[in-house]
Design an enzyme around this catalytic site. Structure first.
Site, short mmCIF file in Angstrom:
data_model
loop_
_atom_site.label_atom_id
_atom_site.label_comp_id
_atom_site.label_asym_id
_atom_site.label_seq_id
_atom_site.Cartn_x
_atom_site.Cartn_y
_atom_site.Cartn_z
N TYR A 1 -13.41 5.95 -13.80
CA TYR A 1 -13.50 4.76 -12.95
C TYR A 1 -14.23 3.64 -13.70
O TYR A 1 -13.77 2.49 -13.74
CB TYR A 1 -14.25 5.12 -11.66
N ASP B 1 0.86 -1.19 0.00
CA ASP B 1 0.00 0.00 0.00
C ASP B 1 0.89 1.24 0.00
O ASP B 1 2.09 1.17 0.34
CB ASP B 1 -0.92 0.02 1.24
N1 LIG Z 1 -15.97 -0.14 -1.46
C1 LIG Z 1 -16.77 -0.40 -2.47
O1 LIG Z 1 -17.98 -0.23 -2.39
C2 LIG Z 1 -16.19 -0.93 -3.76
C3 LIG Z 1 -17.09 -1.34 -4.76
C4 LIG Z 1 -16.59 -1.84 -5.95
C5 LIG Z 1 -15.22 -1.93 -6.15
N2 LIG Z 1 -14.37 -1.51 -5.17
C6 LIG Z 1 -12.94 -1.61 -5.44
O2 LIG Z 1 -12.33 -2.34 -4.40
C7 LIG Z 1 -10.97 -1.92 -4.26
C8 LIG Z 1 -10.70 -1.58 -2.81
O3 LIG Z 1 -11.61 -0.56 -2.44
P1 LIG Z 1 -11.88 -0.17 -0.92
O4 LIG Z 1 -13.29 0.27 -0.85
O5 LIG Z 1 -11.38 -1.22 -0.01
O6 LIG Z 1 -10.98 1.15 -0.85
P2 LIG Z 1 -10.17 1.84 0.35
O7 LIG Z 1 -10.10 3.28 -0.02
O8 LIG Z 1 -10.75 1.45 1.67
O9 LIG Z 1 -8.73 1.15 0.20
C9 LIG Z 1 -7.94 1.38 -0.94
C10 LIG Z 1 -6.49 1.24 -0.55
O10 LIG Z 1 -5.69 1.50 -1.73
C11 LIG Z 1 -4.55 2.26 -1.33
N3 LIG Z 1 -3.99 3.02 -2.45
C12 LIG Z 1 -4.53 4.11 -3.04
N4 LIG Z 1 -3.69 4.58 -3.98
C13 LIG Z 1 -2.61 3.76 -4.01
C14 LIG Z 1 -1.40 3.73 -4.76
N5 LIG Z 1 -1.13 4.64 -5.70
N6 LIG Z 1 -0.50 2.76 -4.50
C15 LIG Z 1 -0.73 1.84 -3.53
N7 LIG Z 1 -1.87 1.82 -2.79
C16 LIG Z 1 -2.79 2.77 -3.02
C17 LIG Z 1 -5.09 3.17 -0.23
O11 LIG Z 1 -4.05 3.70 0.57
C18 LIG Z 1 -6.03 2.24 0.52
O12 LIG Z 1 -5.38 1.57 1.58
C19 LIG Z 1 -10.80 -0.75 -5.23
O13 LIG Z 1 -10.20 -1.19 -6.43
C20 LIG Z 1 -12.22 -0.30 -5.50
O14 LIG Z 1 -12.36 0.34 -6.74
C21 LIG Z 1 -14.82 -1.02 -3.99
#
Ligand SMILES: NC(=O)c1ccc[n+]([C@@H]2O[C@H](COP(=O)([O-])OP(=O)(O)OC[C@H]3O[C@@H](n4cnc5c(N)ncnc54)[C@H](O)[C@@H]3O)[C@@H](O)[C@H]2O)c1
Length: 263
Positions: free
Chosen positions: A161, A42
Site C-alpha cells: 500500500y 465501482d
Molecule cells: N479512509 C482512509 O482513512 C484513507 C486514508 C488515506 C487514503 N485513503 C484512500 O482513499 C481511497 C478511498 O478509500 P475509502 O476509505 O473511501 O475506502 P472504502 O473501502 O470505503 O471505498 C473503496 C471503494 O473502492 C471500491 N473498489 C474496491 N476494489 C475495486 C475494484 N477492483 N474496482 C472498482 N472498485 C473497487 C470498493 O467497492 C469501495 O466502494 C482509497 O484509495 C484509499 O486508499 C483512505
C-alpha cells in the site's frame, strides 16, 4: 465576501471511482449536488445503483458503471462510456483503493502484493491512460488521484500500500508536467485517517489503534469524508487553475512531523 459553490459544476461531466462507499461516494454526491453529471464507478454494483437512485431522487444527474478497475479493457470501456453518456469529460477522480492485509515486508504473500499494486497503482494508470485523451480533446479538465498519508511517509505493516501510494504521487507529478500545456491539471490528494469502512476495518485489527491514530493527529480527530471531498471538488474546479502536480495533504497535520515537547 462568500463565494457560492452551488451550481459550480453545472454543464460539466465527470467520473468518480470507488464511488459506492467512503470518500468516493461523498465526492460523487457533492459533484452532483453542485450541478455536475457524474458517472459513479465501482465493483460494488448494488451500493452504486442505490446511490445513483438517491442522487436522481434529489434532482441530480448520475449514472452507474460497474467496473473492476484492475481490468484495462473494462477501464477503457468505462471511461469511453462515461464520456459518451454526457457528451464530454471534464473531470475524473481516480479514487478506488484497498489497504491489503498487514504483514512485515518479508511475509507479504506474493498474491497480496500483486492485488494491492494492481488496484492502488496500476488501475490509476489505466484510468489516466484512457481519461487523458478525452480531456485533451475537450480542451482541458482536471484529474485527481487518491494517494494517502502513506504516499509521503512510512506505515509499518502495509508495504505494498505504501509503495503504491508513493508511486501514485510520482505518476501524478509526471503526468501533470506532460499535460499542463494541454489544459489538463492533474493532482493527488493524500488523506490521513478518514472515517470510512476502510479505516473501521484497520482499527478493528487492534483495540488501541483508533486512540493511537487520533493522538498522532495534531487536529485531534479523524477526517469526515466531506472534508476530503471538498478538497477534491476544489481541485477539479476552475478556482484551482494554477494547481498542478500537487500531493495535497489532508490529514489534520499527521505528516507534519513528530510532536516535540515544548518544555
Ligand atoms: N479512509 C482512509 O482513512 C484513507 C486514508 C488515506 C487514503 N485513503 C484512500 O482513499 C481511497 C478511498 O478509500 P475509502 O476509505 O473511501 O475506502 P472504502 O473501502 O470505503 O471505498 C473503496 C471503494 O473502492 C471500491 N473498489 C474496491 N476494489 C475495486 C475494484 N477492483 N474496482 C472498482 N472498485 C473497487 C470498493 O467497492 C469501495 O466502494 C482509497 O484509495 C484509499 O486508499 C483512505
Amino acid at each position: 465576501m462568500t463565494t457560492s459553490v452551488e451550481g459550480q459544476f453545472t454543464g460539466k461531466a465527470g467520473l468518480v471511482t470507488g464511488a459506492s462507499a467512503g470518500i468516493g461516494e461523498a465526492a460523487a454526491r457533492m459533484f452532483a449536488d453542485r450541478g455536475a453529471a457524474v458517472t459513479l464507478v465501482d465493483i460494488d454494483v448494488d451500493a452504486g445503483r442505490r446511490i445513483v437512485a438517491e442522487i436522481e431522487a434529489g434532482g441530480g444527474t448520475a449514472r452507474f458503471e460497474g467496473c473492476d478497475l484492475t481490468d484495462p479493457e473494462a477501464v477503457k470501456r468505462m471511461v469511453d462510456g462515461a464520456a459518451k453518456a454526457y457528451g464530454r469529460l471534464d473531470f475524473a477522480f481516480n479514487n478506488a483503493g484497498i489497504t491489503g492485509s498487514v504483514h512485515p515486508t518479508a511475509d507479504v504473500p506474493l498474491e497480496e502484493w500483486e492485488k494491492v499494486i494492481k488496484l492502488d497503482l496500476t488501475s490509476v494508470f489505466y484510468c489516466m491512460k484512457y481519461e487523458i485523451p478525452h480531456l485533451v480533446a475537450g480542451g482541458g479538465g482536471a484529474i485527481v488521484n487518491t494517494s494517502s498519508d502513506a504516499g509521503t511517509q512510512a506505515v509499518a505493516g502495509i508495504a505494498a500500500y505504501v509503495a503504491a501510494k508513493h508511486a501514485v504521487v510520482g505518476l501524478t507529478k509526471s503526468a501533470a508536467m506532460e499535460y499542463a500545456a494541454h489544459g489538463v491539471r492533474i493532482n493527488a490528494i493524500c488523506p490521513g485517517a478518514t472515517k470510512t469502512r476502510m479505516m473501521a476495518e484497520w482499527f478493528a485489527a487492534s483495540p488501541d489503534a483508533e486512540a493511537a491514530a487520533t493522538r498522532s493527529i495534531p487536529l485531534g480527530r479523524l477526517a469526515e469524508v466531506d472534508e476530503i471531498a471538498e478538497a477534491v471538488l476544489w481541485l477539479c474546479s476552475d478556482a484551482a487553475h494554477y494547481a498542478i502536480g500537487m500531493a495535497m495533504a489532508l490529514d489534520g497535520g499527521l505528516t507534519l512531523g513528530p510532536a516535540h515537547p515544548t518544555g
